[in-house]
Scaffold this motif. Sequence first.
Motif, PDB file in Angstrom:
ATOM      1  N   GLU A 221      29.972  58.481  31.581  1.00 43.73           N
ATOM      2  CA  GLU A 221      31.089  58.360  32.506  1.00 43.73           C
ATOM      3  C   GLU A 221      30.669  57.677  33.811  1.00 43.73           C
ATOM      4  N   ALA A 222      29.427  57.885  34.226  1.00 40.43           N
ATOM      5  CA  ALA A 222      28.944  57.205  35.432  1.00 40.43           C
ATOM      6  C   ALA A 222      28.849  55.701  35.180  1.00 40.43           C
ATOM      7  N   TYR A 223      28.374  55.320  34.010  1.00 37.94           N
ATOM      8  CA  TYR A 223      28.382  53.899  33.647  1.00 37.94           C
ATOM      9  C   TYR A 223      29.822  53.384  33.602  1.00 37.94           C
ATOM     10  N   GLY A 224      30.735  54.218  33.106  1.00 37.21           N
ATOM     11  CA  GLY A 224      32.136  53.817  33.032  1.00 37.21           C
ATOM     12  C   GLY A 224      32.712  53.489  34.394  1.00 37.21           C
ATOM     13  N   LEU A 225      32.453  54.352  35.394  1.00 33.93           N
ATOM     14  CA  LEU A 225      32.959  54.070  36.743  1.00 33.93           C
ATOM     15  C   LEU A 225      32.305  52.817  37.316  1.00 33.93           C
ATOM     16  N   HIS A 226      31.003  52.670  37.100  1.00 32.58           N
ATOM     17  CA  HIS A 226      30.327  51.471  37.606  1.00 32.58           C
ATOM     18  C   HIS A 226      30.959  50.209  37.009  1.00 32.58           C
ATOM     19  N   ALA A 227      31.226  50.229  35.706  1.00 28.44           N
ATOM     20  CA  ALA A 227      31.865  49.077  35.062  1.00 28.44           C
ATOM     21  C   ALA A 227      33.248  48.828  35.645  1.00 28.44           C
ATOM     22  N   LEU A 228      34.014  49.899  35.859  1.00 29.91           N
ATOM     23  CA  LEU A 228      35.364  49.758  36.407  1.00 29.91           C
ATOM     24  C   LEU A 228      35.332  49.083  37.771  1.00 29.91           C
ATOM     25  N   LEU A 229      34.437  49.529  38.647  1.00 23.69           N
ATOM     26  CA  LEU A 229      34.379  48.947  39.987  1.00 23.69           C
ATOM     27  C   LEU A 229      33.883  47.501  39.947  1.00 23.69           C
ATOM     28  N   LEU A 230      33.008  47.191  38.998  1.00 24.42           N
ATOM     29  CA  LEU A 230      32.573  45.805  38.843  1.00 24.42           C
ATOM     30  C   LEU A 230      33.738  44.912  38.423  1.00 24.42           C
ATOM     31  N   PHE A 231      34.559  45.382  37.482  1.00 20.51           N
ATOM     32  CA  PHE A 231      35.743  44.619  37.086  1.00 20.51           C
ATOM     33  C   PHE A 231      36.665  44.395  38.287  1.00 20.51           C
ATOM     34  N   HIS A 232      36.895  45.457  39.053  1.00 21.51           N
ATOM     35  CA  HIS A 232      37.757  45.328  40.232  1.00 21.51           C
ATOM     36  C   HIS A 232      37.162  44.340  41.240  1.00 21.51           C
ATOM     37  N   ARG A 233      35.866  44.472  41.471  1.00 14.91           N
ATOM     38  CA  ARG A 233      35.208  43.612  42.460  1.00 14.91           C
ATOM     39  C   ARG A 233      35.282  42.147  42.033  1.00 14.91           C
ATOM     40  N   ALA A 234      35.206  41.914  40.728  1.00 16.59           N
ATOM     41  CA  ALA A 234      35.242  40.541  40.226  1.00 16.59           C
ATOM     42  C   ALA A 234      36.558  39.845  40.545  1.00 16.59           C
ATOM     43  N   ARG A 235      37.629  40.615  40.721  1.00 14.76           N
ATOM     44  CA  ARG A 235      38.942  40.025  41.004  1.00 14.76           C
ATOM     45  C   ARG A 235      39.241  39.940  42.501  1.00 14.76           C
ATOM     46  N   ASP A 236      38.297  40.360  43.317  1.00 11.85           N
ATOM     47  CA  ASP A 236      38.596  40.548  44.735  1.00 11.85           C
ATOM     48  C   ASP A 236      38.996  39.248  45.434  1.00 11.85           C
ATOM     49  N   ALA A 237      38.375  38.136  45.072  1.00  7.93           N
ATOM     50  CA  ALA A 237      38.675  36.876  45.754  1.00  7.93           C
ATOM     51  C   ALA A 237      40.094  36.401  45.476  1.00  7.93           C
ATOM     52  N   ALA A 238      40.695  36.894  44.382  1.00  7.57           N
ATOM     53  CA  ALA A 238      42.032  36.434  44.000  1.00  7.57           C
ATOM     54  C   ALA A 238      43.140  37.405  44.398  1.00  7.57           C
TER      55      ALA A 238
END
Length: 399
Positions: A221-238
């Motif tokens: 689950e900790a890996y899951g949250l890390h992945a989720l925030l990475l996905f969110h961060r990847a969209r930040d510029a848009a």
Amino acid sequence: MTASDAVLGAVVREETGRIVAALTRAFGRFDIAEEAVAAAIEEALRDWRRGGVPPRPGAWLMTAARHNALDAVRRDARLRDRLALLEREPVPAVAGPDERLALIFGCCHPALSPEAQLALMLRAVVGMTTAQIARAMREPTATVGQRISRAKRKIATSGIPLRVPVGADRAARLDLVLTAISVMYDAAHLRDGADAATDRDVAEDALWLAAVVAYESAAAEAYGLHALLLFHRARDAARTAGGELVPLPAQERRLWDDPLIRRARDVLEQAARLRDPGRWQLHAAIAACHADATEAAATDWPQILVLYDMLLTFDRSPIVRLNRVVALAEVAGAQAALRETEALADELREDRLWHAVRAVLLRRTGDVAAADASDRAALALADNEAERRLLRSRLAGPA
């Protein structure tokens, strides 16, 4: 920001939690350790600007913090009998992964309020000042300072242990930690009274903390949250353009960070290999579906709806059910989604997102007047200025 400030920021992020944990072990008092480290960071900010960054900045910070802790013991009559022993002890060894993780779990103990958990973690683990935390949480500095002080007193008087729980208690406590980090990331976006800009320092700290917990706990689950925030961060510029919010379907996907998306997928696969499913992994899997779509029309909404149905077995909160409604509208139509939305009225009538989603669905069914009324209700509840402008732009008439 000076060059020494940039170095200090990196050292503080990496070393604060380790030093607080090590001094807590050595002195037996979390409050003394945390305050000693906070004072050392202030000293470093001043001294490094004047004299430059020392050769071993982490060791400098540990030594300064230990001196501060010894001074605190000298001032406390109840602890003076231990002073001679503490002065003879060598500088404590920097805490290892387990001790830093234990500190994070201690800051997120269920005996503390969620607001106190978040503030204490930002202070003791990330090394943010009270003023920085107050800005991130959009609260007065005095309020946040009192909250942190009360939390430290409660840890001391209640004997809250700084340790990683074991057995059945571990999963529940880990979820508290992950929730606090998620709230921290959310706090960097759509801040009350602010515009659309992200507080990048707070967002980066949340992403860093998620990585720390993931790789030091090795929990799915900790890996899951890390992945989720990475996905969110990847969209930040848009997610913003010219200070305005850009809804996900309208985002310029060429601005998405592909290397960060690939990293997010790798982390999510690492979670899946552990075969211990949970809500954070499912949230990340939903984000991955959005990342897979080269354009909004290519979004695999049936798969997203299936993932939301799976998520409901772990989390039936009203917000999750509301997010599922968005996918349902794409699969089964606006009328079906509207019925699900109305069923959430008693729980979410005071939530701006419920009114905003309801407005979209009403507009799709052709009920423009009701949609405008719902958007106005969302507008009355929204605090972020960019979000308010987005809602105004959707209204058929004046607000």
